[in-house]
Design a protein around this motif. Structure first.
Motif, PDB file in Angstrom:
ATOM      1  N   ILE A   1       6.053   4.918  12.309  1.00  0.00           N
ATOM      2  CA  ILE A   1       6.397   3.561  11.853  1.00  0.00           C
ATOM      3  C   ILE A   1       5.140   2.815  11.406  1.00  0.00           C
ATOM      4  N   ALA A   2       4.021   3.005  12.162  1.00  0.00           N
ATOM      5  CA  ALA A   2       2.765   2.346  11.771  1.00  0.00           C
ATOM      6  C   ALA A   2       2.286   2.853  10.413  1.00  0.00           C
ATOM      7  N   THR A   3       2.425   4.200  10.212  1.00  0.00           N
ATOM      8  CA  THR A   3       2.027   4.759   8.910  1.00  0.00           C
ATOM      9  C   THR A   3       2.896   4.205   7.793  1.00  0.00           C
ATOM     10  N   ILE A   4       4.239   4.193   8.081  1.00  0.00           N
ATOM     11  CA  ILE A   4       5.159   3.643   7.074  1.00  0.00           C
ATOM     12  C   ILE A   4       4.857   2.173   6.816  1.00  0.00           C
ATOM     13  N   HIS A   5       4.565   1.446   7.924  1.00  0.00           N
ATOM     14  CA  HIS A   5       4.249   0.020   7.774  1.00  0.00           C
ATOM     15  C   HIS A   5       2.971  -0.180   6.958  1.00  0.00           C
ATOM     16  N   GLU A   6       1.976   0.696   7.233  1.00  0.00           N
ATOM     17  CA  GLU A   6       0.722   0.592   6.476  1.00  0.00           C
ATOM     18  C   GLU A   6       0.955   0.878   4.997  1.00  0.00           C
ATOM     19  N   LYS A   7       1.783   1.944   4.729  1.00  0.00           N
ATOM     20  CA  LYS A   7       2.085   2.263   3.336  1.00  0.00           C
ATOM     21  C   LYS A   7       2.860   1.136   2.673  1.00  0.00           C
ATOM     22  N   LEU A   8       3.862   0.608   3.444  1.00  0.00           N
ATOM     23  CA  LEU A   8       4.633  -0.505   2.891  1.00  0.00           C
ATOM     24  C   LEU A   8       3.755  -1.730   2.652  1.00  0.00           C
ATOM     25  N   GLU A   9       2.822  -1.964   3.615  1.00  0.00           N
ATOM     26  CA  GLU A   9       1.904  -3.097   3.446  1.00  0.00           C
ATOM     27  C   GLU A   9       1.024  -2.897   2.214  1.00  0.00           C
ATOM     28  N   LEU A  10       0.540  -1.639   2.026  1.00  0.00           N
ATOM     29  CA  LEU A  10      -0.277  -1.341   0.856  1.00  0.00           C
ATOM     30  C   LEU A  10       0.529  -1.515  -0.432  1.00  0.00           C
ATOM     31  N   GLN A  11       1.783  -0.986  -0.408  1.00  0.00           N
ATOM     32  CA  GLN A  11       2.634  -1.153  -1.583  1.00  0.00           C
ATOM     33  C   GLN A  11       2.955  -2.624  -1.833  1.00  0.00           C
ATOM     34  N   TRP A  12       3.163  -3.357  -0.711  1.00  0.00           N
ATOM     35  CA  TRP A  12       3.447  -4.784  -0.865  1.00  0.00           C
ATOM     36  C   TRP A  12       2.248  -5.521  -1.470  1.00  0.00           C
ATOM     37  N   ASN A  13       1.054  -5.158  -0.990  1.00  0.00           N
ATOM     38  CA  ASN A  13      -0.148  -5.771  -1.564  1.00  0.00           C
ATOM     39  C   ASN A  13      -0.301  -5.399  -3.037  1.00  0.00           C
ATOM     40  N   SER A  14       0.026  -4.112  -3.347  1.00  0.00           N
ATOM     41  CA  SER A  14      -0.046  -3.686  -4.749  1.00  0.00           C
ATOM     42  C   SER A  14       0.950  -4.453  -5.598  1.00  0.00           C
ATOM     43  N   ILE A  15       2.179  -4.622  -5.045  1.00  0.00           N
ATOM     44  CA  ILE A  15       3.197  -5.378  -5.784  1.00  0.00           C
ATOM     45  C   ILE A  15       2.772  -6.830  -5.954  1.00  0.00           C
ATOM     46  N   ALA A  16       2.179  -7.401  -4.871  1.00  0.00           N
ATOM     47  CA  ALA A  16       1.706  -8.785  -4.968  1.00  0.00           C
ATOM     48  C   ALA A  16       0.593  -8.907  -6.009  1.00  0.00           C
ATOM     49  N   THR A  17      -0.322  -7.908  -5.989  1.00  0.00           N
ATOM     50  CA  THR A  17      -1.393  -7.916  -6.996  1.00  0.00           C
ATOM     51  C   THR A  17      -0.828  -7.774  -8.398  1.00  0.00           C
ATOM     52  N   LEU A  18       0.184  -6.861  -8.528  1.00  0.00           N
ATOM     53  CA  LEU A  18       0.818  -6.675  -9.832  1.00  0.00           C
ATOM     54  C   LEU A  18       1.518  -7.954 -10.284  1.00  0.00           C
ATOM     55  N   ASN A  19       2.224  -8.604  -9.339  1.00  0.00           N
ATOM     56  CA  ASN A  19       2.888  -9.867  -9.680  1.00  0.00           C
ATOM     57  C   ASN A  19       1.871 -10.929 -10.089  1.00  0.00           C
TER      58      ASN A  19
END
Length: 245
Positions: A78-96
């Motif tokens: 779950i921590a790995t998934i959360h980290e990946k999701l957090e990274l993807q979320w940051n990427s999406i936020a950066t993209l936005n």
């Protein structure tokens, strides 16, 4: 969440162990108050129950350990998934954020293009000004060359005028000297002619006094002096005497 479940299993295990120990101590310390019929009592029933609960507790303990290990694995996953999701979320936020800044970037690019156009116009103006400056420099060089030539011409003219003045003065001096010498020669010639004519006139006058007639002189092909060239002597005694006779 899994840590809380593990704590609950441990607390339940400790409570069960404490209950079993309490029952064992209570049975050991209890004194029989009345006689009990021990014929039909199964003395191994407590041991079997204790063994049953111990086996169940061991099973529960193993299951709890296994669940705790799986919970740790699930927690790590779950921590790995959360980290990946957090990274993807940051990427999406950066993209936005990047997509949101695209109009601003377009405006900045347009401003840069306008500035480049202005700079190009300025470069063209500077280029034209450089050409005009080169033409002006050529004109100034030509004017400077003309001024230099004029100055050299003025110096040459002044030099030639000075030489001409010197030549004129020299020629004027030579001419004046020649005129003076010519006048002296003319005066000498006129004086000689005057003396010759006076002698001839005296001879003719004496001949006239003697013979009463004027002797004819042979004609000379050479033209004699004009009346303006004849200068009579200032002594007019002979002429007065001739007129009295």
């Amino acid at each position: 969440m899994f840590g809380t479940l593990r704590d609950k299993f441990q607390s339940m295990q400790e409570g069960l162990s404490a209950s079993i120990r309490g029952l064992t101590l209570a049975e050991a310390s209890a004194k029989p108050k009345k006689l009990v019929n021990t014929r039909n009592v199964n003395y191994d029933a407590g041991a079997d129950m204790l063994h049953h609960f111990q086996m169940e507790w061991n099973t529960l303990h193993e299951l709890a350990e296994e669940n705790a290990q799986k919970a740790q694995e699930a927690d790590a996953l779950i921590a790995t998934i959360h980290e990946k999701l957090e990274l993807q979320w940051n990427s999406i936020a950066t993209l936005n954020s990047t997509l949101a800044s695209i109009p601003k970037i377009n405006n900045t690019i347009q401003e840069l293009m306008d500035q480049i156009g202005s700079l190009q116009e300025m470069f063209e103006e500077v280029d034209n000004a450089v050409f005009e400056l080169e033409d002006l420099q050529e004109i100034l060089d030509l004017q400077s060359s003309q001024l230099d030539h004029r100055f050299q011409l003025a110096l040459y003219k002044e030099k030639k005028l000075s030489e001409l003045k010197h030549v004129r003065e020299k020629l004027a001096s030579e001419h004046a000297e020649k005129v003076l010498r010519h006048e002296r020669e003319q005066e000498k010639l006129l004086r000689e002619r005057q003396e010759t004519f006076e002698e001839a006139f005296k001879e003719e006058l004496n001949e006239y006094k003697k013979t009463g007639s004027v002797p004819k002189t042979p004609s000379n092909s050479q033209k004699g002096p004009s009346l303006e060239e004849i200068v009579l002597d200032s002594d007019s005694a002979d002429y007065d005497e001739f007129l009295k006779e």
